[in-house]
Design a protein around this motif. Structure first.
Motif, PDB file in Angstrom:
ATOM      1  N   VAL A  82       0.864  -1.184   0.000  1.00  0.00           N
ATOM      2  CA  VAL A  82       0.000   0.000   0.000  1.00  0.00           C
ATOM      3  C   VAL A  82       0.900   1.234   0.000  1.00  0.00           C
ATOM      4  O   VAL A  82       1.772   1.372   0.862  1.00  0.00           O
ATOM      5  CB  VAL A  82      -0.939   0.032   1.220  1.00  0.00           C
ATOM      6  N   ALA A  83       0.688   2.125  -0.973  1.00  0.00           N
ATOM      7  CA  ALA A  83       1.454   3.372  -1.064  1.00  0.00           C
ATOM      8  C   ALA A  83       0.500   4.511  -1.392  1.00  0.00           C
ATOM      9  O   ALA A  83      -0.322   4.404  -2.310  1.00  0.00           O
ATOM     10  CB  ALA A  83       2.547   3.267  -2.124  1.00  0.00           C
ATOM     11  N   SER A  84       0.624   5.586  -0.643  1.00  0.00           N
ATOM     12  CA  SER A  84      -0.230   6.761  -0.852  1.00  0.00           C
ATOM     13  C   SER A  84       0.630   8.018  -0.771  1.00  0.00           C
ATOM     14  O   SER A  84       1.388   8.192   0.191  1.00  0.00           O
ATOM     15  CB  SER A  84      -1.342   6.823   0.202  1.00  0.00           C
ATOM     16  N   VAL A  85       0.522   8.872  -1.784  1.00  0.00           N
ATOM     17  CA  VAL A  85       1.289  10.117  -1.838  1.00  0.00           C
ATOM     18  C   VAL A  85       0.328  11.267  -2.134  1.00  0.00           C
ATOM     19  O   VAL A  85      -0.396  11.230  -3.133  1.00  0.00           O
ATOM     20  CB  VAL A  85       2.396  10.068  -2.909  1.00  0.00           C
ATOM     21  N   SER A  87       3.304   2.565   3.026  1.00  0.00           N
ATOM     22  CA  SER A  87       4.013   3.843   2.955  1.00  0.00           C
ATOM     23  C   SER A  87       3.004   4.944   2.644  1.00  0.00           C
ATOM     24  O   SER A  87       2.198   4.818   1.716  1.00  0.00           O
ATOM     25  CB  SER A  87       5.100   3.809   1.879  1.00  0.00           C
ATOM     26  N   SER A  88       3.073   6.018   3.427  1.00  0.00           N
ATOM     27  CA  SER A  88       2.163   7.148   3.237  1.00  0.00           C
ATOM     28  C   SER A  88       2.965   8.436   3.346  1.00  0.00           C
ATOM     29  O   SER A  88       3.762   8.609   4.275  1.00  0.00           O
ATOM     30  CB  SER A  88       1.042   7.133   4.280  1.00  0.00           C
ATOM     31  N   PHE A  89       2.762   9.339   2.380  1.00  0.00           N
ATOM     32  CA  PHE A  89       3.482  10.616   2.365  1.00  0.00           C
ATOM     33  C   PHE A  89       2.484  11.740   2.116  1.00  0.00           C
ATOM     34  O   PHE A  89       1.673  11.670   1.188  1.00  0.00           O
ATOM     35  CB  PHE A  89       4.552  10.626   1.270  1.00  0.00           C
ATOM     36  N   PHE A  90       2.575  12.763   2.937  1.00  0.00           N
ATOM     37  CA  PHE A  90       1.744  13.956   2.762  1.00  0.00           C
ATOM     38  C   PHE A  90       2.652  15.173   2.833  1.00  0.00           C
ATOM     39  O   PHE A  90       3.276  15.424   3.867  1.00  0.00           O
ATOM     40  CB  PHE A  90       0.653  14.040   3.834  1.00  0.00           C
ATOM     41  N   GLY A  91       2.768  15.892   1.718  1.00  0.00           N
ATOM     42  CA  GLY A  91       3.624  17.069   1.663  1.00  0.00           C
ATOM     43  C   GLY A  91       2.795  18.337   1.561  1.00  0.00           C
ATOM     44  O   GLY A  91       2.046  18.518   0.606  1.00  0.00           O
ATOM     45  N   MET A  92       2.934  19.201   2.547  1.00  0.00           N
ATOM     46  CA  MET A  92       2.208  20.469   2.571  1.00  0.00           C
ATOM     47  C   MET A  92       3.210  21.594   2.345  1.00  0.00           C
ATOM     48  O   MET A  92       4.119  21.808   3.151  1.00  0.00           O
ATOM     49  CB  MET A  92       1.487  20.665   3.907  1.00  0.00           C
ATOM     50  N   GLY A  93       3.083  22.288   1.204  1.00  0.00           N
ATOM     51  CA  GLY A  93       3.992  23.374   0.882  1.00  0.00           C
ATOM     52  C   GLY A  93       3.518  24.705   1.435  1.00  0.00           C
ATOM     53  O   GLY A  93       2.452  24.822   2.037  1.00  0.00           O
ATOM     54  N   MET A  94       4.327  25.745   1.205  1.00  0.00           N
ATOM     55  CA  MET A  94       3.972  27.086   1.647  1.00  0.00           C
ATOM     56  C   MET A  94       3.041  27.741   0.626  1.00  0.00           C
ATOM     57  O   MET A  94       3.020  27.382  -0.547  1.00  0.00           O
ATOM     58  CB  MET A  94       5.242  27.919   1.832  1.00  0.00           C
ATOM     59  N   GLN A  95       2.283  28.704   1.084  1.00  0.00           N
ATOM     60  CA  GLN A  95       1.256  29.332   0.257  1.00  0.00           C
ATOM     61  C   GLN A  95       1.772  30.650  -0.298  1.00  0.00           C
ATOM     62  O   GLN A  95       2.349  31.473   0.420  1.00  0.00           O
ATOM     63  CB  GLN A  95      -0.020  29.546   1.076  1.00  0.00           C
ATOM     64  N   ALA A 109      -1.941   1.578  -4.966  1.00  0.00           N
ATOM     65  CA  ALA A 109      -1.146   2.809  -5.036  1.00  0.00           C
ATOM     66  C   ALA A 109      -2.049   3.968  -5.431  1.00  0.00           C
ATOM     67  O   ALA A 109      -2.923   3.831  -6.295  1.00  0.00           O
ATOM     68  CB  ALA A 109      -0.002   2.668  -6.032  1.00  0.00           C
ATOM     69  N   GLU A 110      -1.798   5.120  -4.811  1.00  0.00           N
ATOM     70  CA  GLU A 110      -2.596   6.311  -5.077  1.00  0.00           C
ATOM     71  C   GLU A 110      -1.699   7.535  -5.045  1.00  0.00           C
ATOM     72  O   GLU A 110      -0.866   7.688  -4.142  1.00  0.00           O
ATOM     73  CB  GLU A 110      -3.713   6.465  -4.038  1.00  0.00           C
ATOM     74  N   ILE A 111      -1.853   8.410  -6.043  1.00  0.00           N
ATOM     75  CA  ILE A 111      -1.123   9.674  -6.120  1.00  0.00           C
ATOM     76  C   ILE A 111      -2.136  10.801  -6.280  1.00  0.00           C
ATOM     77  O   ILE A 111      -2.967  10.772  -7.186  1.00  0.00           O
ATOM     78  CB  ILE A 111      -0.127   9.695  -7.297  1.00  0.00           C
ATOM     79  N   VAL A 112      -2.072  11.781  -5.382  1.00  0.00           N
ATOM     80  CA  VAL A 112      -2.881  12.995  -5.491  1.00  0.00           C
ATOM     81  C   VAL A 112      -1.905  14.155  -5.632  1.00  0.00           C
ATOM     82  O   VAL A 112      -1.163  14.468  -4.704  1.00  0.00           O
ATOM     83  CB  VAL A 112      -3.797  13.191  -4.266  1.00  0.00           C
ATOM     84  N   ASP A 113      -1.886  14.767  -6.811  1.00  0.00           N
ATOM     85  CA  ASP A 113      -0.905  15.798  -7.141  1.00  0.00           C
ATOM     86  C   ASP A 113      -1.624  17.133  -7.324  1.00  0.00           C
ATOM     87  O   ASP A 113      -2.409  17.301  -8.265  1.00  0.00           O
ATOM     88  CB  ASP A 113      -0.154  15.408  -8.421  1.00  0.00           C
TER      89      ASP A 113
END
Length: 675
Positions: A289-292, A423-431, A586-590
């Motif tokens: 299971v992989a989620s990004v 594996s799970s990754f959540f990236g929050m960038g600056m606004q 697998a899931e990618i949310v871009d």
């Protein structure tokens, strides 16, 4: 009023008196007031002298306050060109110096003072890159040997299972051309990946995909124009996504035990034990299971001065063999259940949506407002957002058993292995309100999934065996699910306006004045000020997921006649050598953009490809006795090769090397059991 002046005078001098008194108390010796010594000359009589003191100052009463009058001055130094300036111009220059807060380390030549006409733009540091590499590997050898009789049954050579799985992996390569991508952290490496993907997609458009050379293909599907919000299942378009729970096999003895209830009911069993034999040699579960979820840089408006490459790729493949041989004696039993077979599914989904920001209606008719100030952050060089995930399973559960009934209730579980990578990754960038990219943009999303299963089983029966047996050799599941969801601009990219180029130049020249065009961009209506990020180099946003699950579950089971026939009437025998599940999810949310506008000065390269393939092998390889060959573990201990050789491995999984997992040693400490 006169009393107040007197009070202030007294308070002022009392304070001075107290300070003087404190200083005197701190002294160890009092030096004041010492008279002349006996050995010193006598001083003249002070009374004989008259103080010659006179003053023309008028004695006035004390009046608290500050009265300041600037004195006149003359410039007596510096070049002659300064003498011609009038007094008012000099004062204006001094006022300008004070307003700009220019440090003057030395007073001297006026030529040292340098005045600038305009202040310089203050820039701030932008956010850095975010790179993550995840490698998860599970290796398990669970080849068990069980003999419940007092006879002699030879061991079985199971090396053919690994050889056939290696062949399956080679056959699956035709459906997974992107499985060979190597990790990279550089822009040149990312550009090479983008060029390889674009080249493959273009060749697929021109000549079509390659076809498998062997095996029975359940489906061979490829498209370079996958539809958004459409589910593809084994190459066919559907509207509903299959539910995994509806297809998972019953794992029998390997099923997780339910939580006991809190009731006080006795669980004591008074009935005599039954006469049964329940054998589960399969029921293995492999799950990746992989989620990004990646936001990168959150911006409502993006301006790209170079080219924009956007590539989405999904490739899925499964190969399996489930060719079972069951003794005719057992087949003829009315208790035998029909094999449920193997279910294999490749499921893919491409989605695209636009980010909807919260808003409220304003009924008051007011003048529209636009920004008149800005805050600028600058990143020198390239910026990368890379998430690279690789997950591997290699499990073998090749059991060799000789079982018999014993007149009591017996259960045998030699399978039931569970191997999970998550594996799970959540990236929050600056606004930011506006992001300007001086170079190119590479936006790459790729998912590769491979499922391999070898489940050829042999169920034999010796002479005199009661044919009443319930046998399950199939009921396997291979499941590949991949989803790529892009959130960004719904409309085509807009042409680059002139004021965006002017904005880039103003930032590079450190001009503090915001270009006038930004103040009238409809995207910024209602903003009081703009928060701007300028990236001088390239931006590459790359998410790569690779999932490989390999399972070998070739069981050889022989049912022997019971030697205690008088205590063994109507025994119930249940044998399950299948019920395996190999699952990749697998899931990618871009999030490419949080607004409606993306300006592009260069070219747009947007490609997508979906490849799905499945092969069913009808392998007829027959197992052979192990003979007198030494086990692999013994060979490892007796090997006299040079340990410093390049091909030598300790059998330890090294997560920092992509290739060391294939040389790992089994972790099962109990490989054989003889009753």
């Amino acid at each position: 009023m006169h009393i107040e002046k007197i009070s202030e005078i007294i308070a002022h001098f009392i304070g001075l008196f107290e300070m003087t008194t404190d200083e005197m108390r701190l002294r160890t010796n009092y030096a004041e007031g010492a008279g002349p010594g006996a050995d010193r000359p006598a001083l003249p009589d002070q009374d004989a002298f008259t103080a010659a003191f006179s003053s023309d100052l008028q004695l006035k009463d004390y009046d608290p306050g500050i009265i300041y009058k600037s004195g006149s001055y003359e410039i007596e130094f510096g070049p002659a060109r300064h003498f011609g300036r009038v007094f008012e111009e000099s004062l204006e220059k001094l006022a300008a110096i004070a307003g700009k807060d220019i440090p003057l380390p030395h007073f001297g030549d006026p030529t040292d003072i340098v005045l600038t006409d305009e202040p310089e733009l203050t820039v701030f540091a932008g956010p850095g890159s975010a790179i993550s590499h995840v490698l998860q590997v599970n290796v398990l050898y669970d080849d068990d040997y069980l003999d419940m009789t007092d006879g002699v049954h030879p061991l079985r050579d199971t090396s053919f299972v690994i050889e056939r799985l290696a062949d399956f992996s080679t056959e699956a390569e035709i459906f997974t051309p992107f499985a060979s991508l190597h990790r990279t952290d550089t822009y040149d490496g990312a550009l090479k990946i983008a060029e390889d993907l674009e080249s493959y997609i273009q060749n697929s458009k021109d000549s079509g995909p390659a076809s498998p050379s062997s095996g029975d293909a359940t489906h061979d599907f490829s498209t370079t124009a996958p539809k958004n919000d459409t589910v593809y299942v084994n190459g066919e378009e559907t509207t509903d996504i299959p539910v995994l729970d509806d297809f998972l096999p019953d794992r029998g003895l390997a099923k997780l035990q339910e939580e006991p209830d809190d009731s006080s009911t006795s669980v004591e069993q008074t009935d005599p034990s039954g006469n049964s034999l329940d054998v589960t040699a399969g029921a293995n579960l492999l799950v990746n299971v992989a989620s990004v979820i990646n936001t990168g840089v959150i911006a409502s408006v993006t301006a790209v001065m170079g080219n924009y490459h956007q590539i989405d790729a999904i490739s899925q493949a499964f190969v399996y063999s489930d060719n079972d041989e069951i003794a005719s004696t057992l087949h003829s039993s009315g208790h035998s259940a029909d094999d449920a077979g193997t279910v294999a599914k490749n499921i893919a989904l491409f989605e695209h949506s636009t980010f909807e920001a919260s808003s409220h209606a304003d009924n008051d008719a007011v003048e529209p407002t636009f920004p008149n100030s800005w805050r600028v952050s600058v990143i020198d060089g390239d910026v990368s957002f890379v998430q690279w995930i690789e997950q591997y399973h290699f499990v073998t559960d090749n059991d060799t058993m000789t079982v018999t009934t014993s007149g009591s209730e017996a259960t045998v579980l030699t399978g039931g292995n569970t191997s999970i990578n998550f594996s799970s990754f959540f990236g929050m960038g600056m606004q930011y309100d506006l992001v300007i990219i001086g170079g190119n943009v590479l936006d790459i999303n790729s998912i590769t999934q491979i499922s391999l299963l070898y489940d050829n089983d042999w169920v034999r029966a010796e002479d005199g065996v009661d044919p009443g047996a319930d046998i399950q050799t199939g009921n396997n599941l291979l499941w590949n699910f991949a989803s790529i969801h892009n959130v960004g601009t719904d409309s085509p990219f807009a042409a680059m306006p002139d004021y965006m180029a002017a904005t880039q130049k103003a930032i590079e020249d450190r001009d503090p004045n915001m270009p006038e065009g930004l103040s009238f961009d409809v995207n910024f209506q209602g903003y009081a000020g703009l928060n701007v990020l300028y990236i001088t180099g390239n931006l590459y946003d790359m998410t790569i997921i690779k999932q490989v699950s390999i399972l070998g579950d070739s069981d050889d089971l022989t049912q022997a006649a019971s030697t205690i026939l008088e205590n063994n009437p109507d025994a119930t025998v249940t044998i399950d050598t299948g019920s395996n599940a190999v699952v990749n999810i697998a899931e990618i949310v871009d999030y490419d953009s949080f607004g409606q506008t993306t300006y592009l000065a260069g070219q747009l390269y947007s490609d997508a490809i979906l490849i799905q393939g499945g092969l069913v092998e009808h392998d007829t390889t027959q197992p052979q006795p192990a003979g007198d060959r030494l086990a692999n573990e013994v060979i490892a201990f007796l090997d006299n090769d040079d340990p410093a050789g390049g091909d030598c491995a300790d059998g330890v999984i090294n997560a920092g090397n992509d290739y060391s997992w294939s040389s790992a040693h089994p972790a099962d400490v109990m490989q054989a059991m003889v009753a």
